[in-house]
Design a protein around this motif. Structure first.
Motif, PDB file in Angstrom:
ATOM      1  N   UNK A 123       8.038   4.167   0.428  1.00  0.00           N
ATOM      2  CA  UNK A 123       7.801   2.958  -0.518  1.00  0.00           C
ATOM      3  C   UNK A 123       9.151   2.072  -1.080  1.00  0.00           C
ATOM      4  N   UNK A 124      10.211   3.032  -1.217  1.00  0.00           N
ATOM      5  CA  UNK A 124      11.574   2.515  -1.763  1.00  0.00           C
ATOM      6  C   UNK A 124      12.451   1.850  -0.779  1.00  0.00           C
ATOM      7  N   UNK A 125      12.146   2.453   0.497  1.00  0.00           N
ATOM      8  CA  UNK A 125      13.240   1.982   1.548  1.00  0.00           C
ATOM      9  C   UNK A 125      12.672   1.442   2.601  1.00  0.00           C
ATOM     10  N   UNK A 126      11.165   0.948   2.555  1.00  0.00           N
ATOM     11  CA  UNK A 126      10.737   0.161   3.781  1.00  0.00           C
ATOM     12  C   UNK A 126       9.927  -0.844   3.148  1.00  0.00           C
ATOM     13  N   UNK A 127       9.481  -1.682   3.846  1.00  0.00           N
ATOM     14  CA  UNK A 127       8.322  -2.733   3.386  1.00  0.00           C
ATOM     15  C   UNK A 127       7.020  -1.834   3.445  1.00  0.00           C
ATOM     16  N   UNK A 128       6.262  -1.875   2.387  1.00  0.00           N
ATOM     17  CA  UNK A 128       4.989  -1.412   2.329  1.00  0.00           C
ATOM     18  C   UNK A 128       3.831  -1.923   3.374  1.00  0.00           C
ATOM     19  N   UNK A 129       3.515  -0.850   4.030  1.00  0.00           N
ATOM     20  CA  UNK A 129       2.397  -1.238   5.054  1.00  0.00           C
ATOM     21  C   UNK A 129       1.320  -0.552   5.187  1.00  0.00           C
ATOM     22  N   UNK A 130       0.189  -0.794   5.964  1.00  0.00           N
ATOM     23  CA  UNK A 130      -0.869   0.081   6.016  1.00  0.00           C
ATOM     24  C   UNK A 130      -0.660   1.537   6.171  1.00  0.00           C
ATOM     25  N   UNK A 131       0.444   1.969   6.935  1.00  0.00           N
ATOM     26  CA  UNK A 131       0.533   3.366   7.323  1.00  0.00           C
ATOM     27  C   UNK A 131       1.159   4.160   5.892  1.00  0.00           C
ATOM     28  N   UNK A 132       1.792   3.367   5.222  1.00  0.00           N
ATOM     29  CA  UNK A 132       2.179   4.146   3.930  1.00  0.00           C
ATOM     30  C   UNK A 132       0.839   4.338   2.873  1.00  0.00           C
ATOM     31  N   UNK A 133       0.159   3.219   2.954  1.00  0.00           N
ATOM     32  CA  UNK A 133      -1.370   3.266   2.347  1.00  0.00           C
ATOM     33  C   UNK A 133      -2.175   4.453   2.699  1.00  0.00           C
ATOM     34  N   UNK A 134      -2.323   4.546   3.815  1.00  0.00           N
ATOM     35  CA  UNK A 134      -3.161   5.576   4.577  1.00  0.00           C
ATOM     36  C   UNK A 134      -2.699   6.955   4.443  1.00  0.00           C
ATOM     37  N   UNK A 135      -1.236   7.034   4.411  1.00  0.00           N
ATOM     38  CA  UNK A 135      -0.490   8.420   4.265  1.00  0.00           C
ATOM     39  C   UNK A 135      -0.749   8.722   2.983  1.00  0.00           C
ATOM     40  N   UNK A 136      -0.791   7.866   1.982  1.00  0.00           N
ATOM     41  CA  UNK A 136      -0.690   8.329   0.454  1.00  0.00           C
ATOM     42  C   UNK A 136      -2.326   8.692   0.081  1.00  0.00           C
ATOM     43  N   UNK A 137      -3.447   8.022   0.575  1.00  0.00           N
ATOM     44  CA  UNK A 137      -4.559   8.425   0.475  1.00  0.00           C
ATOM     45  C   UNK A 137      -4.949   9.859   1.092  1.00  0.00           C
ATOM     46  N   UNK A 138      -4.587   9.949   2.057  1.00  0.00           N
ATOM     47  CA  UNK A 138      -4.623  11.201   3.068  1.00  0.00           C
ATOM     48  C   UNK A 138      -3.986  12.447   2.485  1.00  0.00           C
ATOM     49  N   UNK A 139      -2.679  12.179   2.188  1.00  0.00           N
ATOM     50  CA  UNK A 139      -1.789  13.359   1.748  1.00  0.00           C
ATOM     51  C   UNK A 139      -2.382  13.646   0.229  1.00  0.00           C
ATOM     52  N   UNK A 140      -2.575  12.489  -0.519  1.00  0.00           N
ATOM     53  CA  UNK A 140      -3.396  12.867  -1.840  1.00  0.00           C
ATOM     54  C   UNK A 140      -4.465  13.808  -1.990  1.00  0.00           C
ATOM     55  N   UNK A 141      -5.433  13.350  -0.962  1.00  0.00           N
ATOM     56  CA  UNK A 141      -6.751  14.169  -0.955  1.00  0.00           C
ATOM     57  C   UNK A 141      -6.308  15.584  -0.404  1.00  0.00           C
ATOM     58  N   UNK A 142      -5.500  15.739   0.596  1.00  0.00           N
ATOM     59  CA  UNK A 142      -5.129  17.106   1.144  1.00  0.00           C
ATOM     60  C   UNK A 142      -4.512  17.797   0.199  1.00  0.00           C
TER      61      UNK A 142
END
Length: 187
Positions: A123-142
């Motif tokens: 989030x701090x070093x790249x432009x926020x994209x769909x992959x970061x949002x999907x990663x956030x949701x799935x990693x948080x659920x896991x």
């Protein structure tokens, strides 16, 4: 009598080889990683995306284990305990703690905590994209379904701290991320 002696000696030899392998494996991984990073063949952000992708696969596997009996598959990745022979990962499933291919909720929580920290880094070093949002949701659920004290609250709070520390990204996205992490903390 000599067969018993040979069996005992073989057992000691195998345990010694296993101990050597436990120390040798991390050294080999470090040497190979240093070689590839020094040759610029693999960029760090590609490694982060690979790690997060693998965590997402583990989350899917953990979610599947809630509904489908995949103990045979999971037992390929985890070892049995010293006493009972049953892997810890299969034992903690009865406590509604689903770790996927990780043997203990501690190691799963640690991996998911590192995943959250890597997401904050992205989030701090790249432009926020769909992959970061999907990663956030799935990693948080896991991380949540492991019910690990390492992930929750420790990993979540460290990720929140880092998120506040790095203010280089979109304000709306940071508010959504903060709410996403804070809501389960409050409830």
């Amino acid at each position: 009598r000599s067969f018993v002696m040979l069996s005992v000696n073989m057992n000691i030899t195998l345990k010694m080889l296993a101990s050597i392998e436990n120390y040798l494996q991390p050294i080999v991984v470090i040497i190979v990683s240093c070689y590839y990073f020094s040759r610029k063949q693999i960029r760090i952000d590609e490694m982060i995306h690979l790690f997060l992708f693998l965590l997402c696969l583990n989350t899917i596997l953990s979610l599947l284990s809630i509904f489908i009996d995949i103990n045979e598959f999971i037992s390929l990745f985890v070892r049995g305990s010293e006493r009972g022979g049953m892997p810890i990962a299969l034992g903690v499933m009865s406590q509604s703690r689903f770790t996927g291919i990780f043997n203990q909720p501690f190691t799963a929580g640690l991996a998911y905590s590192v995943g959250l920290l890597l997401i904050v880094y992205l989030f701090s070093h790249q432009k926020i994209g769909l992959s970061q949002i999907v990663y956030t949701i799935i990693v948080f659920v896991g991380g949540i379904i492991t019910v690990s004290k390492v992930f929750f609250p420790l990993g979540v709070f460290i990720a929140l701290y880092m998120l506040i520390l790095y203010r280089k990204y979109n304000t709306i996205m940071s508010i959504i991320f903060l709410l996403f992490l804070l809501v389960p903390t409050i409830s």
